[in-house]
Scaffold this motif. Structure first.
Motif, PDB file in Angstrom:
ATOM      1  N   GLU A 138      -3.791   0.035  -3.821  1.00 17.60           N
ATOM      2  CA  GLU A 138      -4.323   0.865  -4.898  1.00 17.60           C
ATOM      3  C   GLU A 138      -3.350   2.020  -5.113  1.00 17.60           C
ATOM      4  OE1 GLU A 138      -8.407   2.039  -4.378  1.00 17.60           O
ATOM      5  OE2 GLU A 138      -8.964   0.044  -3.652  1.00 17.60           O
TER       6      GLU A 138
ATOM      7  N   ALA B   4       0.252  -7.985  -0.143  1.00 17.31           N
ATOM      8  CA  ALA B   4      -0.495  -6.744   0.047  1.00 17.31           C
ATOM      9  C   ALA B   4      -1.076  -6.322  -1.297  1.00 17.31           C
ATOM     10  CB  ALA B   4       0.407  -5.645   0.591  1.00 17.31           C
ATOM     11  N   VAL B   5      -2.342  -5.921  -1.272  1.00 14.96           N
ATOM     12  CA  VAL B   5      -2.990  -5.352  -2.442  1.00 14.96           C
ATOM     13  C   VAL B   5      -3.059  -3.847  -2.191  1.00 14.96           C
ATOM     14  CG1 VAL B   5      -5.112  -5.234  -3.801  1.00 14.96           C
ATOM     15  CG2 VAL B   5      -4.333  -7.429  -2.879  1.00 14.96           C
TER      16      VAL B   5
ATOM     17  N   VAL C 250      -5.090   0.260   1.095  1.00  9.67           N
ATOM     18  CA  VAL C 250      -4.655  -1.137   1.107  1.00  9.67           C
ATOM     19  C   VAL C 250      -5.877  -1.996   1.435  1.00  9.67           C
ATOM     20  CG1 VAL C 250      -3.026  -2.809   2.074  1.00  9.67           C
ATOM     21  CG2 VAL C 250      -2.376  -0.397   1.900  1.00  9.67           C
ATOM     22  N   PRO C 251      -6.610  -2.455   0.410  1.00 10.17           N
ATOM     23  CA  PRO C 251      -7.828  -3.223   0.669  1.00 10.17           C
ATOM     24  C   PRO C 251      -7.569  -4.596   1.294  1.00 10.17           C
ATOM     25  CG  PRO C 251      -7.528  -2.831  -1.701  1.00 10.17           C
ATOM     26  CD  PRO C 251      -6.412  -2.164  -0.992  1.00 10.17           C
ATOM     27  N   TYR C 252      -6.368  -5.136   1.087  1.00  9.41           N
ATOM     28  CA  TYR C 252      -6.068  -6.449   1.674  1.00  9.41           C
ATOM     29  C   TYR C 252      -4.569  -6.549   1.935  1.00  9.41           C
ATOM     30  CZ  TYR C 252      -5.229 -11.416   2.221  1.00  9.41           C
ATOM     31  OH  TYR C 252      -4.826 -12.617   2.717  1.00  9.41           O
ATOM     32  N   HIS C 253      -4.242  -7.170   3.069  1.00 10.38           N
ATOM     33  CA  HIS C 253      -2.840  -7.508   3.334  1.00 10.38           C
ATOM     34  C   HIS C 253      -2.790  -8.642   4.348  1.00 10.38           C
ATOM     35  CE1 HIS C 253      -2.294  -5.788   7.395  1.00 10.38           C
ATOM     36  NE2 HIS C 253      -3.233  -4.933   7.003  1.00 10.38           N
ATOM     37  N   ASP C 254      -1.764  -9.460   4.239  1.00  8.41           N
ATOM     38  CA  ASP C 254      -1.469 -10.483   5.237  1.00  8.41           C
ATOM     39  C   ASP C 254       0.046 -10.522   5.389  1.00  8.41           C
ATOM     40  OD1 ASP C 254      -0.409 -12.081   3.152  1.00  8.41           O
ATOM     41  OD2 ASP C 254      -2.237 -13.258   2.936  1.00  8.41           O
TER      42      ASP C 254
END
Length: 113
Positions: A88, A85-86, A77-81
């Motif tokens: 892979e 969530a992004v 998960v390269p990014y989340h807030d």
């Protein structure tokens, strides 16, 4: 749902009768028959079985699948807030439970995380 097989349905396949009575597709009706959700005079029958006039047809809802269970599966998960969530998703990983796959899904992994 209960129905009496009428003269117009006599000689018809059970899956056709179930589809018409329940207002569902014949494919769904066939699956319901195979899963034991259809009884004819209190007995399970094959979807190809031909009904006779006066027989009692009982159609029950299929048992819903059990709820989604969290699973500890590796995820990148390269990014989340709080709102996004992004993820892979690995090639070949099924996104959500469905026919033939109940576990090892992306949805279960996200739920765990």
């Amino acid at each position: 749902m209960r129905a009496v097989v009428g003269p117009d349905d006599a000689g018809q396949r059970i899956d056709r009768i179930v589809a018409r009575v329940a207002g569902i597709s014949r494919a769904v009706a066939g699956r319901l028959v195979r899963e034991g959700g259809v009884l004819l005079d209190g007995e399970m029958v094959d979807a190809r079985h031909r009904a006779r006039s006066g027989q009692i047809l009982e159609i029950t809802e299929p048992r819903p699948p059990r709820g989604l269970q969290p699973e500890a599966l590796p995820l990148v998960v390269p990014y989340h807030d709080d709102h996004l969530a992004v993820i892979e998703k690995p090639a070949g990983m099924v996104v959500h439970p469905g026919a033939g796959r109940r576990t090892g899904t992306l949805a279960a992994a996200v739920l765990h995380r």
